[in-house]
Scaffold this motif. Structure first.
Motif, mmCIF file in Angstrom:
data_model
loop_
_atom_site.group_PDB
_atom_site.id
_atom_site.type_symbol
_atom_site.label_atom_id
_atom_site.label_comp_id
_atom_site.label_asym_id
_atom_site.label_seq_id
_atom_site.Cartn_x
_atom_site.Cartn_y
_atom_site.Cartn_z
ATOM 1 N N THR A 111 -3.676 10.077 0.423
ATOM 2 C CA THR A 111 -4.252 8.799 -0.014
ATOM 3 C C THR A 111 -5.357 8.358 0.931
ATOM 4 N N SER A 112 -5.126 8.521 2.234
ATOM 5 C CA SER A 112 -6.127 8.153 3.236
ATOM 6 C C SER A 112 -7.381 9.016 3.097
ATOM 7 N N ILE A 113 -7.200 10.310 2.870
ATOM 8 C CA ILE A 113 -8.345 11.221 2.701
ATOM 9 C C ILE A 113 -9.151 10.835 1.461
ATOM 10 N N MET A 114 -8.444 10.514 0.377
ATOM 11 C CA MET A 114 -9.132 10.117 -0.859
ATOM 12 C C MET A 114 -9.946 8.836 -0.634
ATOM 13 N N PHE A 115 -9.366 7.901 0.091
ATOM 14 C CA PHE A 115 -10.046 6.629 0.348
ATOM 15 C C PHE A 115 -11.303 6.856 1.188
ATOM 16 N N ASN A 116 -11.162 7.673 2.241
ATOM 17 C CA ASN A 116 -12.299 7.957 3.118
ATOM 18 C C ASN A 116 -13.354 8.831 2.435
ATOM 19 N N SER A 117 -12.953 9.545 1.384
ATOM 20 C CA SER A 117 -13.908 10.343 0.611
ATOM 21 C C SER A 117 -14.644 9.499 -0.418
ATOM 22 N N ARG A 118 -14.288 8.215 -0.470
ATOM 23 C CA ARG A 118 -14.955 7.245 -1.347
ATOM 24 C C ARG A 118 -14.853 7.609 -2.825
ATOM 25 N N VAL A 119 -13.665 8.033 -3.246
ATOM 26 C CA VAL A 119 -13.485 8.302 -4.675
ATOM 27 C C VAL A 119 -13.634 6.993 -5.442
ATOM 28 N N ASP A 120 -14.103 7.086 -6.665
ATOM 29 C CA ASP A 120 -14.315 5.886 -7.491
ATOM 30 C C ASP A 120 -13.005 5.349 -8.059
ATOM 31 N N GLY A 121 -11.997 6.215 -8.170
ATOM 32 C CA GLY A 121 -10.695 5.822 -8.700
ATOM 33 C C GLY A 121 -9.664 6.869 -8.316
ATOM 34 N N LEU A 122 -8.387 6.540 -8.526
ATOM 35 C CA LEU A 122 -7.316 7.432 -8.103
ATOM 36 C C LEU A 122 -6.234 7.516 -9.167
ATOM 37 N N LEU A 123 -5.799 8.745 -9.473
ATOM 38 C CA LEU A 123 -4.694 9.002 -10.394
ATOM 39 C C LEU A 123 -3.554 9.621 -9.592
ATOM 40 N N VAL A 124 -2.342 9.092 -9.759
ATOM 41 C CA VAL A 124 -1.232 9.519 -8.912
ATOM 42 C C VAL A 124 0.054 9.718 -9.707
ATOM 43 N N THR A 129 9.996 11.196 -2.564
ATOM 44 C CA THR A 129 10.489 10.329 -1.493
ATOM 45 C C THR A 129 9.700 9.028 -1.361
ATOM 46 N N THR A 130 8.771 8.786 -2.287
ATOM 47 C CA THR A 130 7.970 7.555 -2.223
ATOM 48 C C THR A 130 8.779 6.386 -2.766
ATOM 49 N N ASP A 131 9.078 5.422 -1.889
ATOM 50 C CA ASP A 131 9.869 4.271 -2.326
ATOM 51 C C ASP A 131 9.051 2.981 -2.361
ATOM 52 N N ASN A 132 7.802 3.019 -1.887
ATOM 53 C CA ASN A 132 6.921 1.864 -2.039
ATOM 54 C C ASN A 132 5.479 2.377 -2.099
ATOM 55 N N ILE A 133 4.560 1.502 -2.428
ATOM 56 C CA ILE A 133 3.167 1.928 -2.604
ATOM 57 C C ILE A 133 2.243 1.179 -1.653
ATOM 58 N N GLU A 134 2.757 0.836 -0.484
ATOM 59 C CA GLU A 134 1.977 0.106 0.506
ATOM 60 C C GLU A 134 0.734 0.884 0.942
ATOM 61 N N HIS A 135 0.831 2.219 0.954
ATOM 62 C CA HIS A 135 -0.298 3.033 1.428
ATOM 63 C C HIS A 135 -1.479 3.033 0.451
ATOM 64 N N PHE A 136 -1.279 2.444 -0.730
ATOM 65 C CA PHE A 136 -2.397 2.320 -1.676
ATOM 66 C C PHE A 136 -3.123 0.978 -1.533
ATOM 67 N N ARG A 137 -2.658 0.155 -0.594
ATOM 68 C CA ARG A 137 -3.227 -1.177 -0.433
ATOM 69 C C ARG A 137 -4.748 -1.157 -0.179
ATOM 70 N N PRO A 138 -5.273 -0.221 0.645
ATOM 71 C CA PRO A 138 -6.738 -0.210 0.834
ATOM 72 C C PRO A 138 -7.507 -0.089 -0.479
ATOM 73 N N PHE A 139 -6.950 0.649 -1.436
ATOM 74 C CA PHE A 139 -7.600 0.770 -2.743
ATOM 75 C C PHE A 139 -7.578 -0.572 -3.477
ATOM 76 N N PHE A 140 -6.407 -1.224 -3.440
ATOM 77 C CA PHE A 140 -6.277 -2.504 -4.131
ATOM 78 C C PHE A 140 -7.217 -3.549 -3.528
ATOM 79 N N GLN A 141 -7.307 -3.567 -2.180
ATOM 80 C CA GLN A 141 -8.146 -4.554 -1.510
ATOM 81 C C GLN A 141 -9.623 -4.369 -1.833
ATOM 82 N N LYS A 142 -10.035 -3.125 -2.087
ATOM 83 C CA LYS A 142 -11.434 -2.838 -2.409
ATOM 84 C C LYS A 142 -11.677 -2.793 -3.918
#
Length: 342
Positions: A111-124, A129-142
């Motif tokens: 997720t961090s690599i995708m964000f730093n690569s400046r993708v226009d959108g993300l499909l996931v 083992t993912t129990d929350n989506i806090e690591h997607f917050r940078p996408f939501f904030q932008k």
């Protein structure tokens, strides 16, 4: 290290201004075809590489979409990606694809690599083992759109593209009951993953509606891969009495079970009827052919990508906010592995 070729090198080679070269490389309509072809030929001969990253900084758009899947070596995910690739290419987007390997840590890193690569959108499709989506917050904030498919987190404000897993397994269980099965074992993956938890609900509802009592001993959680058949069959052959119905949440694993049962001299569907899930190619290659649930994987990829791209269009900015869940149609496909003669 060899010097990087720039537009100034091309301009010197063809005897034109850097501005004209830049316009030709950007396919500007003011550049004549003869001039453009001359410049493109020189760029290719000299080994010019376009700096896409710098271009994306200027335009504030990379024309790339990130995709994160649990595993790439999956017939289901491969079909989903094929649908995404077709739709993205038609709309002029490129895909950046990564896999989480069912690891939350790897998903966070991706997720961090995708964000730093400046993708226009993300499909996931989230990791097991993912129990929350806090690591997607940078996408939501932008305000970078994130769309989930197949495996979707609960209680989020993003669009999810799914099928009705509960209804799909309900229908499969009811089918086995109608074929005379009295002891149906359900094999699924990690119950922390929403698709398997929903399928377990469908299994329980079908038993209840047909007058059967749910027995936790008839639930097997297992790695659903091509080597799982021996392990699953070893467990069910030790059950007393042995089950006469087997419902498996993956065609690869179901086919593996079918082969392992045949090795032990256990007849399918006479001794034990089998239903898989996904309608993968393997379901039509084993003998007898596997009954299965059709999961529209390719269509899911198309739908997910179309919705994300529509959201990237200024005219459709409200789409992802208005539609939180898109449910695609699935259906039971009955074949010889579960079809018992009267």
């Amino acid at each position: 290290m060899k010097k990087e070729i720039t537009i100034y090198d091309i301009a010197a080679d063809v005897g034109l201004s850097p501005t004209t070269v830049s316009r030709a490389l950007s396919n500007h309509p003011r550049v004549k075809d003869v001039t453009r072809n001359k410049i493109l030929h020189a760029a290719k001969t000299l080994g010019y590489q376009s700096n896409i990253f710098a271009s994306s900084l200027r335009k504030r758009k990379s024309n790339s979409i990130g995709v994160i899947v649990p595993k790439l070596n999956s017939a289901f995910q491969s079909a989903v990606l094929a649908g995404m690739e077709k739709t993205a290419t038609q709309a002029g987007y490129n895909l950046i694809i990564s896999q989480s390997m069912e690891s939350l840590d790897k998903e966070i890193s991706n997720t961090s690599i995708m964000f730093n690569s400046r993708v226009d959108g993300l499909l996931v499709s989230k990791a097991g083992t993912t129990d929350n989506i806090e690591h997607f917050r940078p996408f939501f904030q932008k305000n970078i759109p994130v769309l989930f498919f197949d495996r979707v987190p609960e209680n989020n404000h993003c669009t999810g593209v799914v099928i009705n897993n509960t209804q799909a397994i309900y229908d499969a269980t009811a089918h086995l009951i109608k074929q005379g099965c009295k002891r149906i074992v359900h094999v699924l993956g990690n119950l922390q993953i929403n698709v398997y938890a929903d399928r377990l609900k469908g299994y329980k509802y079908a038993l209840m509606d047909h007058g059967f009592v749910f027995d936790p001993a008839n639930i097997i959680t297992n790695e659903l891969d091509e080597d799982s058949g021996e392990r699953i069959v070893e467990k069910i052959t030790q059950m007393k009495p042995m089950p006469d119905g087997l419902l498996i949440s993956n065609d690869t694993s179901a086919a593996s079970c079918l082969m392992a049962l045949k090795k032990k001299g256990i007849s399918v569907p006479e001794d034990i009827a089998i239903v898989g899930f996904n309608n993968d190619l393997i379901s039509r290659m084993v003998e007898p052919n596997l009954s299965t649930v059709h999961y529209p994987s390719y269509h899911m990829g198309e739908v997910a990508m179309k919705n994300l791209i529509n959201h990237l269009d200024d005219e459709h900015q409200e789409i992802l906010q208005k539609t939180n869940t898109i449910t695609l149609r699935s259906g039971l496909i009955i074949r010889e592995s579960s079809l018992r003669k009267p």
